[in-house]
Design a protein around this motif. Structure first.
Motif, PDB file in Angstrom:
ATOM      1  N   ALA A  54       0.855  -1.183   0.000  1.00  0.00           N
ATOM      2  CA  ALA A  54       0.000   0.000   0.000  1.00  0.00           C
ATOM      3  C   ALA A  54       0.891   1.234   0.000  1.00  0.00           C
ATOM      4  N   VAL A  55       0.588   2.163  -0.871  1.00  0.00           N
ATOM      5  CA  VAL A  55       1.393   3.371  -0.993  1.00  0.00           C
ATOM      6  C   VAL A  55       0.497   4.574  -0.826  1.00  0.00           C
ATOM      7  N   ARG A  56       0.918   5.506   0.009  1.00  0.00           N
ATOM      8  CA  ARG A  56       0.183   6.762   0.149  1.00  0.00           C
ATOM      9  C   ARG A  56       0.559   7.679  -0.994  1.00  0.00           C
ATOM     10  N   GLU A  57      -0.420   8.310  -1.547  1.00  0.00           N
ATOM     11  CA  GLU A  57      -0.200   9.234  -2.657  1.00  0.00           C
ATOM     12  C   GLU A  57       0.410  10.527  -2.131  1.00  0.00           C
ATOM     13  N   PRO A  58       1.494  11.014  -2.745  1.00  0.00           N
ATOM     14  CA  PRO A  58       2.056  12.289  -2.305  1.00  0.00           C
ATOM     15  C   PRO A  58       1.061  13.424  -2.514  1.00  0.00           C
ATOM     16  N   PHE A  71      11.663   6.180  -3.869  1.00  0.00           N
ATOM     17  CA  PHE A  71      12.882   5.830  -3.141  1.00  0.00           C
ATOM     18  C   PHE A  71      12.547   5.118  -1.834  1.00  0.00           C
ATOM     19  N   MET A  72      11.679   5.711  -1.044  1.00  0.00           N
ATOM     20  CA  MET A  72      11.359   5.132   0.268  1.00  0.00           C
ATOM     21  C   MET A  72      10.635   3.797   0.136  1.00  0.00           C
ATOM     22  N   LEU A  73       9.723   3.700  -0.816  1.00  0.00           N
ATOM     23  CA  LEU A  73       9.000   2.449  -1.003  1.00  0.00           C
ATOM     24  C   LEU A  73       9.964   1.302  -1.313  1.00  0.00           C
ATOM     25  N   LYS A 131       8.753  14.959  -4.372  1.00  0.00           N
ATOM     26  CA  LYS A 131       7.717  14.160  -3.694  1.00  0.00           C
ATOM     27  C   LYS A 131       7.577  12.784  -4.344  1.00  0.00           C
ATOM     28  N   VAL A 132       7.496  12.772  -5.668  1.00  0.00           N
ATOM     29  CA  VAL A 132       7.294  11.508  -6.383  1.00  0.00           C
ATOM     30  C   VAL A 132       8.546  10.637  -6.289  1.00  0.00           C
TER      31      VAL A 132
END
Length: 193
Positions: free
Chosen positions: A94-98, A111-113, A105-106
């Protein structure tokens, strides 16, 4: 000494092992929401960090006696093949949308994911094993980074088309077979030497 052959072998092994993993799915998901080039920049940077950590771990292994390292590498390749053949991971990350579509931001989200999702993952362990096996950190690092980037690029740009044309089960079995061959070579060297 840099070996193009080692880089090509590592590329193939890492590419095949990573295609059925969550990277292609995460890249596909992010690539459908955001600008592909921004996503790829973040993902690519995360994989450089991912591979650097694996190469460092593999380089430490080269300090141990060669037959012990080959035995451990062979067992880890066997474990990796078993993980590929027997894993049943049907959930997506699950990824939160910036909040916005800015580059930082993108790319930061990508990167973090990837950094979190891939830390201690099969391909990071395989990269460390390959670094220990071949004792050529530059070739292993280049092959691993390019293999991971290729999978991420496919996931971002054309993941859906690839999954429609090539059954995921076939890709997984090919990756497992390559790992079994590498395990056999490593174990042979461990016991023959």
């Amino acid at each position: 000494m840099f070996s193009l052959t080692v880089a090509a072998i590592v590329f193939g092994v890492i590419f095949l092992a990573e295609v059925p993993d969550k990277t292609a799915l995460a890249g596909l998901m992010l690539g459908t929401r955001y600008r592909a080039s921004y996503v790829f920049c973040g993902v690519a940077a995360a994989f450089v960090v991912h591979v650097a950590l694996a190469i460092a771990a593999g380089s430490v292994l080269t300090l141990l006696p060669r037959h012990w390292v080959q035995g451990v590498v062979g067992l880890l390749f066997l474990a990796g093949a078993a993980m590929l053949l027997f894993k049943h991971d049907d959930h997506e990350e699950a990824v939160r949308e910036p909040a916005d579509q800015s580059f930082w931001k993108v790319a930061g989200t990508g990167f973090m994911l990837i950094l979190v999702a891939e830390f201690g993952d099969l391909t990071q362990i395989m990269t460390a094993n390959l670094a220990a096996r071949y004792n050529d950190p530059i070739a292993v690092g280049l092959g691993a980074v390019l293999g991971l980037w290729a999978v991420a690029g496919l996931g971002i740009v054309g993941g859906r088309a690839l999954m429609k044309r090539v059954p995921l089960r076939l890709i997984t079995r090919i990756a497992a077979a390559v790992m079994l061959v590498l395990a056999g070579f490593s174990l042979y060297e461990a016991f023959a030497g």
